[in-house]
Write an enzyme that holds these catalytic residues in place. Structure first.
Site, PDB file in Angstrom:
ATOM      1  N   LYS A 188       0.880  -1.165   0.000  1.00 42.31           N
ATOM      2  CA  LYS A 188       0.000   0.000   0.000  1.00 42.31           C
ATOM      3  C   LYS A 188       0.917   1.214   0.000  1.00 42.31           C
ATOM      4  O   LYS A 188       1.639   1.466   0.965  1.00 42.31           O
ATOM      5  CB  LYS A 188      -0.902   0.008   1.224  1.00 42.31           C
ATOM      6  CG  LYS A 188      -1.846   1.186   1.191  1.00 42.31           C
ATOM      7  CD  LYS A 188      -2.764   1.259   2.386  1.00 42.31           C
ATOM      8  CE  LYS A 188      -3.598   2.530   2.281  1.00 42.31           C
ATOM      9  NZ  LYS A 188      -3.974   3.056   3.580  1.00 42.31           N
TER      10      LYS A 188
ATOM     11  N   GLY B 192      -8.378   9.513   9.187  1.00 42.90           N
ATOM     12  CA  GLY B 192      -8.642   9.689  10.610  1.00 42.90           C
ATOM     13  C   GLY B 192      -9.730  10.685  10.949  1.00 42.90           C
ATOM     14  O   GLY B 192     -10.000  10.940  12.116  1.00 42.90           O
TER      15      GLY B 192
ATOM     16  N   ALA C  82      -9.786   5.690   3.946  1.00 37.78           N
ATOM     17  CA  ALA C  82      -9.607   6.898   4.755  1.00 37.78           C
ATOM     18  C   ALA C  82     -10.880   7.713   4.940  1.00 37.78           C
ATOM     19  O   ALA C  82     -11.632   7.956   3.999  1.00 37.78           O
ATOM     20  CB  ALA C  82      -8.529   7.813   4.172  1.00 37.78           C
ATOM     21  N   GLY C  83     -11.090   8.096   6.177  1.00 35.52           N
ATOM     22  CA  GLY C  83     -12.184   8.997   6.509  1.00 35.52           C
ATOM     23  C   GLY C  83     -13.526   8.319   6.729  1.00 35.52           C
ATOM     24  O   GLY C  83     -14.510   8.982   7.030  1.00 35.52           O
TER      25      GLY C  83
ATOM     26  N   ASN D 161      -9.784   1.739   9.434  1.00 34.51           N
ATOM     27  CA  ASN D 161      -8.900   1.504  10.584  1.00 34.51           C
ATOM     28  C   ASN D 161      -9.333   2.319  11.803  1.00 34.51           C
ATOM     29  O   ASN D 161      -9.829   1.771  12.783  1.00 34.51           O
ATOM     30  CB  ASN D 161      -7.450   1.807  10.204  1.00 34.51           C
ATOM     31  CG  ASN D 161      -6.488   1.551  11.356  1.00 34.51           C
ATOM     32  OD1 ASN D 161      -6.725   0.683  12.201  1.00 34.51           O
ATOM     33  ND2 ASN D 161      -5.412   2.303  11.427  1.00 34.51           N
ATOM     34  N   THR D 162      -9.175   3.662  11.727  1.00 37.07           N
ATOM     35  CA  THR D 162      -9.423   4.496  12.910  1.00 37.07           C
ATOM     36  C   THR D 162     -10.784   4.236  13.546  1.00 37.07           C
ATOM     37  O   THR D 162     -10.894   4.083  14.764  1.00 37.07           O
ATOM     38  CB  THR D 162      -9.320   5.990  12.532  1.00 37.07           C
ATOM     39  OG1 THR D 162      -8.040   6.224  11.964  1.00 37.07           O
ATOM     40  CG2 THR D 162      -9.495   6.868  13.757  1.00 37.07           C
TER      41      THR D 162
END
Lengths: 255, 364
Positions: free
Chosen positions: A95, A156, A182-183, A204-205
C-alpha cells in the site's frame, strides 16, 4: 468475488493495525471484521524481530499482509521502505502512501505517481493511496497499479465520503478495483461507498478507537455486505419528484 | 499578549471548545482564567481529539545525557557554567554503550541530550554517534545547543530525525534576567533555531517553554503562535511541544512564577485543542501519579526510566544531574501503567530506512 492481481477475497472490508489499545484488541477486532487483507505500517513494525508486538499476533495464513509506507514524504523514501519490506519477507504487495504534510496526511499525487511507476517496474503489486482524482486514478492504473485507493475524506477524520462525486467517476472509469480508503467513520459511510459500487473499503481508525472495537468491526462488516448486496441488486434511482404508485395515472384515455 | 488572555470571556471559552479550529483567539481564551471552571470540558475535548488523531497509543522513549559541560549561565539549570558539579562528557564509545543499555531495555526511540558547550561536544561528535547508532534504533532525536542550518542538514544525513530546542521563555525581559551569559543569552538566535531545523529538512522540530520562569498563560499563547508560524512556513515538518516544569536542581533556583498541576493540564489541553496534530511530550520531570492521570488526555509521548546525568545508565562515576526526575519507574513499569489505562505503549514508530544513507542522489 473480489479479485485483485489474481488473488480472490471473500471479504470486501480491509483492516488496519494502527491506533488500537493493544495488539490483543487489534487481533480480536480484525477477526470480528472478517477481513482477509490487513495493512501494517512499516514504521511501526520490526520485520526482523519474530517477537514484534503486531506481527506476532497476525496470522499470515489468514490475512494477506499489506505493508504500507506511512510516513514517507517523497517517492525515494517510499521506494526504500518497500524494498526493505520485501527483502525482510514482507512480500510484494504494497500500500503506497506518500504524505509529505504531517498535518493532513494527504497523499502527494506527483510523488505517488513516480513511486508507482518505479515499484511496478520492480515487480511490486502496488495499491496507491490517492486523493479522489479521476485522472490520477487512470494514470496510476496505466502505470500498473493493481488497484486504486481514493480517499473518502482526510485520514482519521471520520467524515465519510466527502469526495462522492469524484469517486463515482473513478468507479465508472477504472479497470482496476477501487478501494475507498480513509475517513470512513461509521458503518453508514462504508455502506454508502459500497452502494456506489466501490469494490472494497479500508477502515482503521473508526474501528480502533471505538468504545468496543470488536463489536464495531462486526458492524462495519455487516454494512459492507449490505452495501454490496444493494449495489448488486440494483438500487432505485434517486429522484426529486414523487413516483406515483400507479404509474399510469392520467393515461386512462389510451385504448 | 497578556491582554488578549485577560480579556477573554466565558463565551469565548465555550466558543473555542465548540470550534474545530479555535485559532489563536480561541487559544488565548482556553489559556485564560475564564477557562478554569471549564477544565473538565477541556479535558474531554482534548481526549477526544487526541484519540481521533493518535489512537489509543502512547509513544515511549528515553534520553541519553552525553555531556554536562555548558558554556551558558542560566540561573535555573543544574548544568549552568556557574555551578560546581562534577562535569563529564562521554566518549563516543561510552555514549554508544549507554545507548545500547537502553536498547536492551527495549527502547528504540532515543533523545540525545547535552549541555551547550560546542568545544566539548559539537557536530562532529553527534554525527559520528548518529552514524554508529542509526541502524540499531528506529529514531534518534537531539536536544543540544542551537546549530547552523548546514549542521542540521549534516546531522539529518547521519540519521538524526528530529531536533528539540526550547526557547525556555518567550518573555524577552525574563529571558534576559535568567540567561546571564553564553551564546544562549541571544534571544533571537534561539528563537530562529526551529526554523533552521525545518529548513535543513529535519522530520520534526520540538519547541517548548520552561514552566516556572514567566506567566505560563502567555508562554502557552506564544507557543501557539510559534507553532502556527512554523506550520505556515514549513508544512512538511512535524511539530512537537514539551512542557518542562521546573524541578529542583543544583543552584537552589526557585521558580519565579510557580505553575501548578492544574495550570499545566490546562496548558496541555489548550494546545491540544488549538493544534490537533502536534505531538505533545510529558517527561519524567513530572510525578508518576500526574503522568498516569494524563495518559490519553492530550500527551502522546512519554519518556521512561530516565536518568539526567551523563553516564547515568551504566557507567561508574556518572556526572551531576541536570534535574531530579519525578517519575523513577522503569520502561516496563511505565508501559504497564499505559496499558492499564487502555493504551498501547508504542516503542517503535519510525524506521532508520526512511533516511537515505549519505547519498542524496538515492532519495531523488
Amino acid at each position: 468475488m473480489l479479485t485483485i492481481a489474481g488473488r480472490k477475497f471473500r471479504s470486501r472490508l480491509f483492516g488496519g493495525t494502527g491506533k488500537f489499545s493493544s495488539p490483543e484488541v487489534m487481533k480480536e477486532a480484525l477477526a470480528a471484521s472478517g477481513c482477509e487483507m490487513v495493512t501494517v505500517a512499516l514504521r511501526r513494525i520490526d520485520l526482523n524481530n519474530p517477537a514484534d508486538d503486531i506481527m506476532s499476533v497476525l496470522d499470515r495464513d489468514r490475512y494477506l499482509f499489506l505493508p504500507n509506507t506511512s510516513g514517507a514524504r517523497d517517492a525515494g523514501e517510499a521506494i526504500r521502505l518497500a524494498r526493505l519490506a520485501r527483502a525482510s519477507g514482507g512480500g510484494e504487495w504494497l500500500k503506497l502512501e506518500v504524505t509529505p504534510d504531517p498535518r493532513t496526511l494527504l497523499p502527494d499525487p506527483i510523488e505517488t505517481f513516480k513511486a508507482t511507476e518505479e515499484l511496478v517496474k520492480e515487480g511490486f503489486k502496488v495499491l496507491p493511496y490517492m486523493n479522489a482524482d479521476p485522472i490520477l486514478a487512470l494514470r496510476l492504473q496505466d502505470a500498473g497499479a493493481v488497484a486504486v485507493m481514493p480517499l473518502g475524506s482526510p485520514i482519521g477524520t471520520n467524515q465519510g465520503v466527502l469526495t462522492r462525486f469524484q469517486i463515482e467517476i473513478i468507479i465508472a472509469q477504472a479497470q482496476v478495483p477501487v478501494i475507498v480508503d480513509a475517513g470512513l467513520g461509521a458503518p453508514s459511510h462504508v455502506a454508502e461507498a459500497m452502494e456506489m459500487g466501490a469494490d472494497a473499503v479500508l477502515v482503521n481508525t473508526a474501528i480502533a478507537v471505538a468504545g468496543d472495537p470488536v463489536r464495531m468491526a462486526r458492524a462495519f462488516a455487516m454494512a459492507v455486505e449490505a452495501g454490496r448486496i444493494a449495489y448488486e441488486s440494483g438500487l432505485g434511482a434517486v429522484s426529486k419528484d414523487a413516483a406515483p404508485s400507479s404509474p399510469e395515472d392520467g393515461l386512462g384515455f389510451l385504448r | 499578549m497578556q491582554a488578549a488572555i485577560s480579556r477573554a470571556t466565558e463565551a469565548e471559552v465555550l466558543q473555542a471548545l465548540r470550534s474545530d479550529r479555535p485559532g489563536l483567539n480561541g487559544l488565548a481564551a482556553l489559556l485564560s482564567p475564564a477557562a478554569e471552571p471549564h477544565l473538565g470540558a477541556m479535558a474531554k475535548r482534548s481526549t477526544a481529539i487526541t484519540s481521533q488523531r493518535f489512537g489509543r497509543t502512547m509513544q515511549v522513549y528515553a534520553p541519553v545525557y552525553l555531556s554536562s559541560f555548558c558554556a551558558n549561565r542560566c540561573v535555573y539549570c543544574g548544568f549552568s557554567a556557574d555551578n560546581t558539579i562534577t562535569r563529564r562528557v562521554l566518549t563516543i564509545a561510552e555514549a554508544e554503550s549507554e545507548a545500547m543499555i537502553l536498547h536492551r531495555r527495549g527502547f528504540s526511540h532515543l533523545l540525545l541530550v547535552s549541555g551547550e558547550a560546542p568545544a566539548k561536544l559539537g557536530v562532529d561528535y553527534l554525527e559520528e554517534l548518529a552514524l554508529r547508532l542509526r541502524d540499531r534504533f528506529a529514531a534518534l532525536s537531539i536536544e543540544v545547543q542551537p546549530l547552523a542550518t548546514e549542521e542540521y542538514a549534516r546531522l539529518f544525513q547521519a540519521g538524526i530525525t528530529s531536533v528539540a530546542v526550547y526557547q525556555e521563555t518567550y518573555d524577552r525581559a525574563v529571558y534576559k534576567q535568567v540567561h546571564l551569559g553564553g551564546r544562549k543569552a541571544d534571544f533571537d538566535y534561539r528563537l530562529e533555531t526551529p526554523a533552521r531545523v525545518a529548513e535543513a529538512g529535519m522530520r520534526e522540530v520540538g519547541i517548548g517553554a520552561l514552566l516556572g520562569l514567566a506567566d505560563w498563560r502567555a508562554e502557552g499563547l506564544a507557543l501557539g503562535q510559534h507553532l502556527a508560524w512554523l506550520r505556515r512556513h514549513y508544512w512538511r515538518t512535524g511539530l512537537t511541544v514539551s512542557f518542562p516544569r521546573m524541578r529542583p536542581a543544583q543552584g537552589e533556583f526557585k521558580p519565579l512564577q510557580p505553575v501548578s498541576e492544574r495550570n499545566l493540564s490546562q496548558m496541555i489541553f489548550a494546545l491540544r485543542i488549538f493544534d490537533p496534530d502536534v505531538g505533545l511530550y510529558l517527561s519524567t520531570r513530572e510525578e508518576a501519579r500526574f503522568r498516569d492521570g494524563m495518559i490519553g488526555l492530550g500527551p502522546t509521548r512519554y519518556s521512561a526510566g530516565s536518568c539526567t546525568a551523563p553516564g547515568g545508565y551504566g557507567l561508574e562515576n556518572a556526572g551531576g544531574e541536570q534535574f531530579e526526575v519525578g517519575d523513577n519507574r522503569s520502561l516496563a513499569e511505565v508501559s504497564a501503567a499505559i496499558q492499564k489505562k487502555g493504551f498501547d505503549p508504542v516503542r517503535k514508530d519510525w524506521d532508520a530506512v526512511f533516511q537515505a544513507k549519505g547519498d542524496r542522489q538515492q532519495a531523488a
